[in-house]
Design a protein around this motif. Structure first.
Motif, PDB file in Angstrom:
ATOM      1  N   HIS A  90       0.797  -1.232   0.000  1.00 37.33           N
ATOM      2  CA  HIS A  90       0.000   0.000   0.000  1.00 37.33           C
ATOM      3  C   HIS A  90       0.826   1.277   0.000  1.00 37.33           C
ATOM      4  O   HIS A  90       0.251   2.361  -0.150  1.00 37.33           O
ATOM      5  N   GLY A  91       2.127   1.173   0.198  1.00 39.80           N
ATOM      6  CA  GLY A  91       2.934   2.375   0.401  1.00 39.80           C
ATOM      7  C   GLY A  91       4.015   2.617  -0.621  1.00 39.80           C
ATOM      8  O   GLY A  91       5.094   3.099  -0.284  1.00 39.80           O
ATOM      9  N   GLY A  92       3.772   2.246  -1.846  1.00 39.31           N
ATOM     10  CA  GLY A  92       4.732   2.584  -2.886  1.00 39.31           C
ATOM     11  C   GLY A  92       5.706   1.480  -3.254  1.00 39.31           C
ATOM     12  O   GLY A  92       6.636   1.709  -4.018  1.00 39.31           O
ATOM     13  N   GLY A  93       5.551   0.290  -2.664  1.00 39.88           N
ATOM     14  CA  GLY A  93       6.375  -0.841  -3.072  1.00 39.88           C
ATOM     15  C   GLY A  93       7.729  -0.949  -2.410  1.00 39.88           C
ATOM     16  O   GLY A  93       8.482  -1.886  -2.664  1.00 39.88           O
ATOM     17  N   ARG A  94       8.050  -0.015  -1.537  1.00 34.78           N
ATOM     18  CA  ARG A  94       9.350  -0.049  -0.870  1.00 34.78           C
ATOM     19  C   ARG A  94       9.273   0.727   0.434  1.00 34.78           C
ATOM     20  O   ARG A  94       8.297   1.440   0.689  1.00 34.78           O
ATOM     21  N   GLY A  95      10.294   0.573   1.241  1.00 36.21           N
ATOM     22  CA  GLY A  95      10.327   1.292   2.505  1.00 36.21           C
ATOM     23  C   GLY A  95      11.649   1.122   3.206  1.00 36.21           C
ATOM     24  O   GLY A  95      12.629   0.627   2.633  1.00 36.21           O
ATOM     25  N   CYS A  96      11.669   1.515   4.466  1.00 37.79           N
ATOM     26  CA  CYS A  96      12.872   1.427   5.293  1.00 37.79           C
ATOM     27  C   CYS A  96      12.471   0.938   6.677  1.00 37.79           C
ATOM     28  O   CYS A  96      11.471   1.394   7.243  1.00 37.79           O
ATOM     29  N   VAL A 109     -11.960  -7.611  14.133  1.00 36.55           N
ATOM     30  CA  VAL A 109     -11.456  -8.558  13.155  1.00 36.55           C
ATOM     31  C   VAL A 109     -12.320  -8.478  11.898  1.00 36.55           C
ATOM     32  O   VAL A 109     -13.550  -8.515  11.987  1.00 36.55           O
ATOM     33  N   PRO A 110     -11.681  -8.386  10.724  1.00 33.43           N
ATOM     34  CA  PRO A 110     -12.475  -8.335   9.497  1.00 33.43           C
ATOM     35  C   PRO A 110     -13.117  -9.693   9.219  1.00 33.43           C
ATOM     36  O   PRO A 110     -12.668 -10.720   9.741  1.00 33.43           O
ATOM     37  N   PRO A 111     -14.139  -9.722   8.392  1.00 29.70           N
ATOM     38  CA  PRO A 111     -14.775 -11.007   8.045  1.00 29.70           C
ATOM     39  C   PRO A 111     -13.746 -11.966   7.447  1.00 29.70           C
ATOM     40  O   PRO A 111     -12.785 -11.547   6.799  1.00 29.70           O
ATOM     41  N   GLY A 154      -6.810  -6.518   5.643  1.00 29.56           N
ATOM     42  CA  GLY A 154      -7.283  -5.792   6.813  1.00 29.56           C
ATOM     43  C   GLY A 154      -6.830  -6.352   8.139  1.00 29.56           C
ATOM     44  O   GLY A 154      -7.390  -6.013   9.182  1.00 29.56           O
ATOM     45  N   ARG A 155      -5.802  -7.196   8.138  1.00 29.46           N
ATOM     46  CA  ARG A 155      -5.365  -7.813   9.384  1.00 29.46           C
ATOM     47  C   ARG A 155      -3.991  -7.338   9.853  1.00 29.46           C
ATOM     48  O   ARG A 155      -3.614  -7.576  10.981  1.00 29.46           O
ATOM     49  N   LEU A 172      -3.033  -7.168  13.716  1.00 31.41           N
ATOM     50  CA  LEU A 172      -2.037  -8.099  14.274  1.00 31.41           C
ATOM     51  C   LEU A 172      -0.896  -7.343  14.947  1.00 31.41           C
ATOM     52  O   LEU A 172      -0.449  -7.720  16.032  1.00 31.41           O
ATOM     53  N   ALA A 173      -0.408  -6.299  14.307  1.00 32.30           N
ATOM     54  CA  ALA A 173       0.687  -5.521  14.894  1.00 32.30           C
ATOM     55  C   ALA A 173       0.288  -4.959  16.251  1.00 32.30           C
ATOM     56  O   ALA A 173       1.075  -4.966  17.191  1.00 32.30           O
ATOM     57  N   ARG A 174      -0.945  -4.502  16.364  1.00 29.23           N
ATOM     58  CA  ARG A 174      -1.410  -3.947  17.639  1.00 29.23           C
ATOM     59  C   ARG A 174      -1.500  -5.029  18.712  1.00 29.23           C
ATOM     60  O   ARG A 174      -1.145  -4.807  19.863  1.00 29.23           O
ATOM     61  N   HIS A 175      -1.975  -6.212  18.347  1.00 29.12           N
ATOM     62  CA  HIS A 175      -2.180  -7.274  19.336  1.00 29.12           C
ATOM     63  C   HIS A 175      -0.902  -8.018  19.705  1.00 29.12           C
ATOM     64  O   HIS A 175      -0.835  -8.606  20.788  1.00 29.12           O
TER      65      HIS A 175
END
Length: 178
Positions: free
Chosen positions: A76-82, A113-115, A121-122, A126-129
Protein backbone atom coordinates in the motif's frame (compact mmCIF):
# COMPACT_ATOMS: atom_id res chain seq x y z
CA UNK A 1 8.05 8.96 68.68
CA UNK A 2 10.54 10.59 66.34
CA UNK A 3 10.11 13.95 64.72
CA UNK A 4 9.55 14.06 60.96
CA UNK A 5 12.47 15.10 58.82
CA UNK A 6 12.65 18.75 57.95
CA UNK A 7 15.27 21.10 56.50
CA UNK A 8 16.45 21.73 60.08
CA UNK A 9 17.13 18.05 60.88
CA UNK A 10 20.47 16.49 59.87
CA UNK A 11 18.81 13.54 58.06
CA UNK A 12 17.12 15.83 55.55
CA UNK A 13 19.14 16.49 52.41
CA UNK A 14 18.59 19.27 49.91
CA UNK A 15 20.90 17.49 47.46
CA UNK A 16 18.92 16.23 44.47
CA UNK A 17 19.12 12.50 43.75
CA UNK A 18 21.70 11.39 41.23
CA UNK A 19 20.24 10.88 37.75
CA UNK A 20 19.74 7.33 36.59
CA UNK A 21 22.16 6.14 33.96
CA UNK A 22 20.32 6.27 30.65
CA UNK A 23 21.98 4.93 27.57
CA UNK A 24 21.35 6.31 24.13
CA UNK A 25 19.18 4.16 21.86
CA UNK A 26 21.30 1.60 20.03
CA UNK A 27 20.41 0.99 16.40
CA UNK A 28 20.42 -2.73 15.69
CA UNK A 29 19.23 -2.79 12.09
CA UNK A 30 18.58 -0.20 9.40
CA UNK A 31 17.59 -1.57 6.03
CA UNK A 32 15.68 -0.50 2.96
CA UNK A 33 13.26 -3.10 1.61
CA UNK A 34 11.21 -4.08 -1.41
CA UNK A 35 8.94 -7.05 -2.10
CA UNK A 36 12.00 -9.09 -3.06
CA UNK A 37 13.75 -8.56 0.30
CA UNK A 38 10.81 -9.06 2.70
CA UNK A 39 11.77 -12.63 3.68
CA UNK A 40 15.44 -11.80 4.31
CA UNK A 41 14.36 -8.79 6.36
CA UNK A 42 12.03 -10.95 8.48
CA UNK A 43 14.93 -13.30 9.26
CA UNK A 44 17.18 -10.35 10.16
CA UNK A 45 14.55 -8.95 12.56
CA UNK A 46 14.26 -12.38 14.20
CA UNK A 47 18.06 -12.64 14.67
CA UNK A 48 18.32 -9.16 16.18
CA UNK A 49 15.30 -9.67 18.45
CA UNK A 50 16.82 -12.92 19.72
CA UNK A 51 20.20 -11.26 20.32
CA UNK A 52 18.44 -8.45 22.23
CA UNK A 53 16.88 -11.02 24.58
CA UNK A 54 13.40 -11.71 23.22
CA UNK A 55 12.38 -15.35 23.18
CA UNK A 56 9.42 -17.52 22.30
CA UNK A 57 6.06 -15.78 21.93
CA UNK A 58 7.38 -12.25 22.49
CA UNK A 59 10.01 -12.63 19.77
CA UNK A 60 7.66 -14.38 17.36
CA UNK A 61 4.96 -11.76 17.97
CA UNK A 62 7.37 -8.94 17.16
CA UNK A 63 8.59 -10.70 14.02
CA UNK A 64 5.04 -11.33 12.77
CA UNK A 65 3.94 -7.76 13.58
CA UNK A 66 6.93 -6.23 11.78
CA UNK A 67 6.46 -8.56 8.82
CA UNK A 68 2.81 -7.45 8.52
CA UNK A 69 3.85 -3.78 8.60
CA UNK A 70 6.57 -4.35 6.00
CA UNK A 71 4.20 -6.16 3.66
CA UNK A 72 1.64 -3.36 4.16
CA UNK A 73 4.32 -0.84 3.18
CA UNK A 74 5.13 -2.82 0.03
CA UNK A 75 1.49 -3.39 -0.91
CA UNK A 76 0.00 0.00 0.00
CA UNK A 77 2.93 2.37 0.40
CA UNK A 78 4.73 2.58 -2.89
CA UNK A 79 6.37 -0.84 -3.07
CA UNK A 80 9.35 -0.05 -0.87
CA UNK A 81 10.33 1.29 2.51
CA UNK A 82 12.87 1.43 5.29
CA UNK A 83 13.01 -0.51 8.56
CA UNK A 84 14.88 0.68 11.64
CA UNK A 85 15.16 -1.53 14.72
CA UNK A 86 16.72 -0.14 17.87
CA UNK A 87 17.08 -0.91 21.53
CA UNK A 88 15.95 1.97 23.72
CA UNK A 89 16.53 1.09 27.37
CA UNK A 90 14.54 -2.03 28.09
CA UNK A 91 12.48 -1.81 24.90
CA UNK A 92 12.90 -2.84 21.31
CA UNK A 93 11.49 -0.22 18.96
CA UNK A 94 10.87 -0.85 15.28
CA UNK A 95 9.95 1.83 12.73
CA UNK A 96 8.61 0.75 9.35
CA UNK A 97 8.42 3.68 6.93
CA UNK A 98 6.99 3.56 3.43
CA UNK A 99 7.32 6.11 0.66
CA UNK A 100 3.71 6.18 -0.46
CA UNK A 101 1.26 9.06 -0.45
CA UNK A 102 -0.14 8.26 3.00
CA UNK A 103 -3.72 7.67 4.04
CA UNK A 104 -6.22 9.58 1.90
CA UNK A 105 -8.75 9.74 4.76
CA UNK A 106 -6.33 9.96 7.70
CA UNK A 107 -4.86 7.20 9.82
CA UNK A 108 -7.39 4.37 10.11
CA UNK A 109 -8.73 3.37 13.48
CA UNK A 110 -8.03 -0.25 14.34
CA UNK A 111 -11.37 -1.95 14.57
CA UNK A 112 -12.43 -5.49 15.09
CA UNK A 113 -11.46 -8.56 13.16
CA UNK A 114 -12.48 -8.34 9.50
CA UNK A 115 -14.78 -11.01 8.04
CA UNK A 116 -13.02 -14.27 7.20
CA UNK A 117 -13.70 -13.80 3.49
CA UNK A 118 -12.20 -10.28 3.41
CA UNK A 119 -8.95 -10.27 1.40
CA UNK A 120 -7.00 -8.09 3.84
CA UNK A 121 -7.28 -5.79 6.81
CA UNK A 122 -5.36 -7.81 9.38
CA UNK A 123 -1.85 -6.33 9.32
CA UNK A 124 -2.39 -3.36 11.61
CA UNK A 125 -4.71 -5.41 13.82
CA UNK A 126 -2.04 -8.10 14.27
CA UNK A 127 0.69 -5.52 14.89
CA UNK A 128 -1.41 -3.95 17.64
CA UNK A 129 -2.18 -7.27 19.34
CA UNK A 130 1.29 -8.81 19.07
CA UNK A 131 3.32 -5.88 20.45
CA UNK A 132 3.15 -3.62 23.47
CA UNK A 133 2.49 -0.43 21.50
CA UNK A 134 1.67 0.64 17.96
CA UNK A 135 1.92 4.22 16.71
CA UNK A 136 1.09 5.23 13.15
CA UNK A 137 2.30 8.58 11.81
CA UNK A 138 1.08 9.86 8.46
CA UNK A 139 3.10 12.52 6.71
CA UNK A 140 3.66 13.97 3.25
CA UNK A 141 6.61 11.62 2.64
CA UNK A 142 4.81 8.43 3.66
CA UNK A 143 3.60 6.51 6.67
CA UNK A 144 5.67 5.33 9.62
CA UNK A 145 4.35 2.54 11.82
CA UNK A 146 6.26 2.12 15.08
CA UNK A 147 5.91 -0.91 17.34
CA UNK A 148 7.58 -1.55 20.69
CA UNK A 149 8.06 -4.56 22.90
CA UNK A 150 9.43 -4.66 26.43
CA UNK A 151 12.52 -6.78 26.88
CA UNK A 152 12.64 -9.28 29.76
CA UNK A 153 14.51 -8.14 32.86
CA UNK A 154 18.23 -8.91 32.84
CA UNK A 155 18.85 -12.47 33.91
CA UNK A 156 15.16 -13.29 33.59
CA UNK A 157 14.58 -16.67 32.01
CA UNK A 158 11.48 -17.02 29.89
CA UNK A 159 10.42 -20.64 29.88
CA UNK A 160 8.88 -22.03 26.72
CA UNK A 161 5.11 -22.08 26.66
CA UNK A 162 3.87 -25.63 27.04
CA UNK A 163 0.15 -26.24 26.59
CA UNK A 164 -1.60 -27.59 29.65
CA UNK A 165 -2.66 -31.20 29.43
CA UNK A 166 -6.10 -32.25 30.50
CA UNK A 167 -5.96 -35.17 32.88
CA UNK A 168 -8.77 -37.19 34.32
CA UNK A 169 -8.68 -37.27 38.08
CA UNK A 170 -10.36 -39.66 40.43
CA UNK A 171 -13.09 -38.17 42.65
CA UNK A 172 -12.03 -37.27 46.16
CA UNK A 173 -13.16 -40.06 48.46
CA UNK A 174 -11.82 -38.56 51.67
CA UNK A 175 -8.91 -39.81 53.78
CA UNK A 176 -7.73 -43.37 53.37
CA UNK A 177 -8.73 -45.73 56.14
CA UNK A 178 -5.93 -46.19 58.57
Amino acid sequence: MTAPESPQTPAFSMTPPLPLAVSAPAELLAQDFTAETVTDLRHAVQRHATTAGLTNNARDGLVIAVHELVTNAVRHGGGRGCLRLRRDGENLVCDVTDYGSGFADGVPAVGGVPPADAPGGRGILLARHLTDTLLISDGPDGVTATVTVCLPAAGHFTAPVIPAQTTKTEPDRGPAPG
